[in-house]
Design an enzyme around this catalytic site. Structure first.
Site, PDB file in Angstrom:
ATOM      1  CG  ASN A 125      28.466  -6.862  77.434  1.00  0.00           C
ATOM      2  OD1 ASN A 125      28.197  -5.907  78.161  1.00  0.00           O
ATOM      3  ND2 ASN A 125      29.100  -6.716  76.289  1.00  0.00           N
ATOM      4  CB  THR A 168      27.967 -12.118  82.757  1.00  0.00           C
ATOM      5  OG1 THR A 168      28.451 -10.867  83.235  1.00  0.00           O
ATOM      6  CG2 THR A 168      26.690 -11.895  81.976  1.00  0.00           C
ATOM      7  CD  GLU A 187      40.964  -7.066  81.649  1.00  0.00           C
ATOM      8  OE1 GLU A 187      39.881  -6.683  82.138  1.00  0.00           O
ATOM      9  OE2 GLU A 187      41.164  -7.151  80.422  1.00  0.00           O
ATOM     10  CD  GLN A 227      31.990  -5.334  77.549  1.00  0.00           C
ATOM     11  OE1 GLN A 227      31.755  -4.209  77.169  1.00  0.00           O
ATOM     12  NE2 GLN A 227      31.269  -5.926  78.484  1.00  0.00           N
ATOM     13  N   GLY A 273      36.469  -3.802  88.274  1.00  0.00           N
ATOM     14  CA  GLY A 273      35.516  -3.423  89.331  1.00  0.00           C
ATOM     15  C   GLY A 273      36.232  -3.145  90.639  1.00  0.00           C
ATOM     16  CE  LYS A 274      41.476  -5.247  95.194  1.00  0.00           C
ATOM     17  NZ  LYS A 274      42.536  -6.131  95.607  1.00  0.00           N
ATOM     18  CB  THR A 279      27.111 -12.342  77.469  1.00  0.00           C
ATOM     19  OG1 THR A 279      26.624 -11.160  76.822  1.00  0.00           O
ATOM     20  CG2 THR A 279      28.594 -12.186  77.770  1.00  0.00           C
ATOM     21  NE  ARG A 312      35.885 -14.768  84.184  1.00  0.00           N
ATOM     22  CZ  ARG A 312      35.901 -14.046  85.307  1.00  0.00           C
ATOM     23  NH1 ARG A 312      36.958 -14.035  86.091  1.00  0.00           N
ATOM     24  NH2 ARG A 312      34.855 -13.315  85.639  1.00  0.00           N
ATOM     25  N   GLY A 349      30.632  -8.162  83.881  1.00  0.00           N
ATOM     26  CA  GLY A 349      30.405  -8.715  85.217  1.00  0.00           C
ATOM     27  C   GLY A 349      31.577  -8.336  86.085  1.00  0.00           C
ATOM     28  CG  HIS A 350      32.530  -4.893  86.651  1.00  0.00           C
ATOM     29  ND1 HIS A 350      33.546  -5.146  85.757  1.00  0.00           N
ATOM     30  CD2 HIS A 350      31.698  -4.026  86.046  1.00  0.00           C
ATOM     31  CE1 HIS A 350      33.320  -4.434  84.652  1.00  0.00           C
ATOM     32  NE2 HIS A 350      32.199  -3.758  84.809  1.00  0.00           N
ATOM     33  CB  THR A 351      33.331 -10.207  91.480  1.00  0.00           C
ATOM     34  OG1 THR A 351      32.552 -10.993  90.587  1.00  0.00           O
ATOM     35  CG2 THR A 351      33.124 -10.704  92.906  1.00  0.00           C
TER      36      THR A 351
HETATM   37  P1  GDP Z   1      36.222  -7.123  85.883  1.00  0.00           P
HETATM   38  O1  GDP Z   1      35.157  -7.600  84.943  1.00  0.00           O
HETATM   39  O2  GDP Z   1      37.421  -6.588  85.176  1.00  0.00           O
HETATM   40  O3  GDP Z   1      35.692  -6.142  86.913  1.00  0.00           O
HETATM   41  O4  GDP Z   1      36.738  -8.408  86.679  1.00  0.00           O
HETATM   42  P2  GDP Z   1      35.837  -9.574  87.345  1.00  0.00           P
HETATM   43  O5  GDP Z   1      35.191  -9.033  88.564  1.00  0.00           O
HETATM   44  O6  GDP Z   1      34.979 -10.234  86.323  1.00  0.00           O
HETATM   45  O7  GDP Z   1      36.959 -10.641  87.702  1.00  0.00           O
HETATM   46  C1  GDP Z   1      38.023 -10.318  88.563  1.00  0.00           C
HETATM   47  C2  GDP Z   1      37.957 -11.242  89.794  1.00  0.00           C
HETATM   48  O8  GDP Z   1      39.194 -11.195  90.473  1.00  0.00           O
HETATM   49  C3  GDP Z   1      36.919 -10.823  90.835  1.00  0.00           C
HETATM   50  O9  GDP Z   1      36.383 -11.981  91.418  1.00  0.00           O
HETATM   51  C4  GDP Z   1      37.716 -10.025  91.866  1.00  0.00           C
HETATM   52  O10 GDP Z   1      37.172 -10.094  93.178  1.00  0.00           O
HETATM   53  C5  GDP Z   1      39.033 -10.749  91.819  1.00  0.00           C
HETATM   54  N1  GDP Z   1      40.234  -9.935  92.081  1.00  0.00           N
HETATM   55  C6  GDP Z   1      40.505  -8.665  91.669  1.00  0.00           C
HETATM   56  N2  GDP Z   1      41.765  -8.323  92.024  1.00  0.00           N
HETATM   57  C7  GDP Z   1      42.287  -9.414  92.653  1.00  0.00           C
HETATM   58  C8  GDP Z   1      43.591  -9.705  93.214  1.00  0.00           C
HETATM   59  O11 GDP Z   1      44.516  -8.899  93.191  1.00  0.00           O
HETATM   60  N3  GDP Z   1      43.737 -10.952  93.754  1.00  0.00           N
HETATM   61  C9  GDP Z   1      42.758 -11.892  93.773  1.00  0.00           C
HETATM   62  N4  GDP Z   1      43.009 -13.085  94.313  1.00  0.00           N
HETATM   63  N5  GDP Z   1      41.543 -11.637  93.253  1.00  0.00           N
HETATM   64  C10 GDP Z   1      41.314 -10.431  92.687  1.00  0.00           C
HETATM   65  P1  IMO Z   2      33.895  -7.528  81.790  1.00  0.00           P
HETATM   66  O1  IMO Z   2      33.464  -6.090  81.782  1.00  0.00           O
HETATM   67  C1  IMO Z   2      34.893 -11.103  79.460  1.00  0.00           C
HETATM   68  C2  IMO Z   2      32.932 -11.527  75.583  1.00  0.00           C
HETATM   69  C3  IMO Z   2      31.945 -12.675  75.412  1.00  0.00           C
HETATM   70  C4  IMO Z   2      32.154 -12.979  73.934  1.00  0.00           C
HETATM   71  C5  IMO Z   2      32.364 -11.588  73.325  1.00  0.00           C
HETATM   72  C6  IMO Z   2      31.105 -10.980  72.707  1.00  0.00           C
HETATM   73  O2  IMO Z   2      33.393  -8.327  82.916  1.00  0.00           O
HETATM   74  O3  IMO Z   2      35.385  -7.639  81.591  1.00  0.00           O
HETATM   75  P2  IMO Z   2      28.909  -9.940  73.742  1.00  0.00           P
HETATM   76  O4  IMO Z   2      27.837 -10.548  74.604  1.00  0.00           O
HETATM   77  O5  IMO Z   2      29.575  -8.745  74.334  1.00  0.00           O
HETATM   78  O6  IMO Z   2      28.422  -9.684  72.329  1.00  0.00           O
HETATM   79  O7  IMO Z   2      30.021 -11.090  73.596  1.00  0.00           O
HETATM   80  O8  IMO Z   2      32.815 -10.763  74.388  1.00  0.00           O
HETATM   81  N1  IMO Z   2      32.658 -10.627  76.705  1.00  0.00           N
HETATM   82  C7  IMO Z   2      33.359 -10.611  77.842  1.00  0.00           C
HETATM   83  N2  IMO Z   2      34.371 -11.409  78.260  1.00  0.00           N
HETATM   84  N3  IMO Z   2      34.486 -10.073  80.246  1.00  0.00           N
HETATM   85  C8  IMO Z   2      33.488  -9.262  79.823  1.00  0.00           C
HETATM   86  O9  IMO Z   2      33.127  -8.139  80.481  1.00  0.00           O
HETATM   87  C9  IMO Z   2      32.848  -9.533  78.599  1.00  0.00           C
HETATM   88  N4  IMO Z   2      31.838  -8.957  77.904  1.00  0.00           N
HETATM   89  C10 IMO Z   2      31.727  -9.628  76.746  1.00  0.00           C
HETATM   90  O10 IMO Z   2      32.270 -13.766  76.224  1.00  0.00           O
HETATM   91  O11 IMO Z   2      33.355 -13.698  73.752  1.00  0.00           O
HETATM   92 MG    MG Z   3      34.144  -9.350  84.491  1.00  0.00          MG
END
Ligand code: GDP
Ligand code: IMO
Ligand code: MG
Length: 430
Positions: free
Chosen positions: A38, A299, A14, A223, A17-18, A128, A304, A40-42
């Protein structure tokens, strides 16, 4: 005081991380309390992209002490790769604290994760493959290996022997794999001991003392709500508690110290891996949102799955987590759309559901009921206040806010640190 818990409201990714990074300079501690690599935060800072898996996102903020809590499962190889990667880019990681009670992911659990998924075939979870499930299963079975075990070689050996006496039977007799040697596992784990030592401590005590001194602590979930092992779309979930309650058990911070719960809600929905997804899109809108939002797993690199915003889920997340503030992310990803459907309820076998159906079967059969909002057809990425947003975007935020039982305090309008609109303080409630 205070303690803020930050969770994901959907199926992950969602923008947690940001959101943590945005609050970074107002925090003293950031605690990861569940999951492992598992996640992944960008995070994008001054045009530089950082991908974090195991380390709390707070590590990017110089004033923050990042903590890996007892509820986390740690792949030690990934831990040091991530530390080295950040150090080589000039990020100081020396403040990191790691709970002595956190569990480690031995290599055999990565093998078991992958091989058991293959074995499940069409019934796989789509994990993952990082060994998360088998390591939490070991913890519950009381055959896990904890960080503190690495500092006592004979205990470590006994624990690995106990785990392998069963697992080697499974690996060789069920999955036709080679048995794993105790020595190899013990030696690999011991190879990290000296590097690990300075980071390890009683983090629950350290956090308690910090709170007594008035420090600000953020507990950051990996997650998300619908991936929570108890409250998510079981069995298509992860193996930990990613909801706000998990912040207590996974950090040692008691519930009475938590002040605010922030949920990050993406303006549309995404999911990685298998499982039901009522608002999923299989058309050009899904492809468009995947491309503009760069919705590919941080990750695993998997594309997605994409769907419209689902307010039944958002309301559920509010209720399960006790959300006080929402951070609505990626509103800018709607810039090109003429209109935006939003799911407000489900229909299951002809019956309207305003709340999540209780059974997995009903959730699988849920048909979304949409209300459609007009788009704004212009870039909002430069907006820095609510008044900067076009009327249609303001109406969208208000429409969502009125249906999710908590205020939307922050709106994300781009990936960069400053691309946000802060309407209210999530830390003070003001
Ligand atoms: P997390 O796992 O919840 O930390 O989220 P992820 O990092 O896996 O995925 C969120 C993605 O959306 C990342 O690439 C962020 O840089 C990007 N992001 C976060 N907030 C915004 C936003 O408001 N707008 C856009 N365009 N990108 C965003
Ligand atoms: P962040 O923190 C999205 C999903 C996997 C799989 C299920 C179980 O970046 O939001 P696991 O390896 O945890 O046993 O896999 O959970 N999953 C995620 N999907 N964002 C994640 O983390 C996830 N961590 C696990 O894709 O469906
Ligand atoms: Mg993520």
């Amino acid at each position: 005081m205070p303690v803020i818990v930050l969770v994901g409201a959907q199926w992950g990714d969602e923008g947690k991380g940001k959101a943590t990074d945005l609050l970074g300079d107002r925090l003293d501690y950031v605690v990861k309390f569940n999951g492992g690599n598992n996640a992944g935060h960008t995070v994008v800072i001054e045009g530089e992209k950082y991908a974090l898996h195991l380390l709390p996102s707070g590590i990017l903020s110089p004033g923050v002490v990042p903590v890996i809590g007892n509820g986390v499962v740690i792949d030690l190889n990934v831990l040091f790769q991530e530390i080295d990667g950040l150090e080589s880019r000039g990020i100081d990681t020396s403040r990191l604290r790691i709970s002595a009670n956190a569990h480690v992911i031995p290599s055999y659990n990565r093998s078991l994760d992958k091989v058991s998924e293959r074995y499940l075939g069409a019934r796989r979870i789509g994990t993952t493959g990082r060994g998360i499930g088998p390591t939490y299963a070991d913890k519950m079975n009381r055959v896990g290996v904890r960080v503190q075990d690495l500092f006592d070689e004979s205990i470590l050996r006994q624990k690995v022997e106990a785990a392998l006496s069963f697992k080697n039977q499974v690996l060789s007799k069920i999955y036709n794999r080679q048995a794993v040697k105790v020595d190899e596992v013990v030696n690999e784990l011991l190879s990290y001991v000296e590097r690990l030592r300075p980071y390890v401590g009683d983090t629950a005590l350290e956090l308690s003392e910090a709170l007594d001194e008035g420090k600000v602590v953020l507990c950051e979930a990996g997650q998300a709500t619908l991936l929570d092992v108890d409250h998510g779309t079981y069995p298509f979930v992860t193996s930990s508690n990613a909801t706000a309650g998990g912040a207590c058990t996974g950090s040692g911070i008691p519930p009475t110290r938590i002040d605010r719960v922030v949920a990050v809600l993406k303006a549309f929905t995404s999911r990685v891996g298998e499982g039901p997804f009522p608002t999923e899109l299989h058309d050009k809108f899904g492809d468009h949102l995947r491309e503009v939002g760069q919705e590919y797993g941080t990750t695993t690199g998997r594309p997605r799955r994409i769907g419209w915003l689902d307010l039944v889920m958002a309301r559920y997340a509010q209720r399960i987590n006790g959300v006080t503030d929402f951070v609505l992310t990626k509103l800018d990803n709607y810039d090109d759309l003429d209109e935006i459907p939003v799911c407000v309820a489900y229909e299951v076998n002809g019956v309207r559901h305003d709340e999540m159906p209780i059974s997995q079967t009903d959730f699988h059969h849920a048909i979304p009921i949409f209300e459609t909002m007009p788009g704004w057809k212009q870039s909002i990425m430069g907006a820095r206040s609510f008044d900067d947003l076009p009327k249609e975007a303001q109406d969208f935020v208000v429409f969502v806010e009125e249906r999710i039982r908590a205020r939307i305090s922050v709106v994300g309008v781009g990936p960069a640190r400053d691309q946000v609109i802060e309407r209210h303080s999530v830390l003070s409630g003001a």
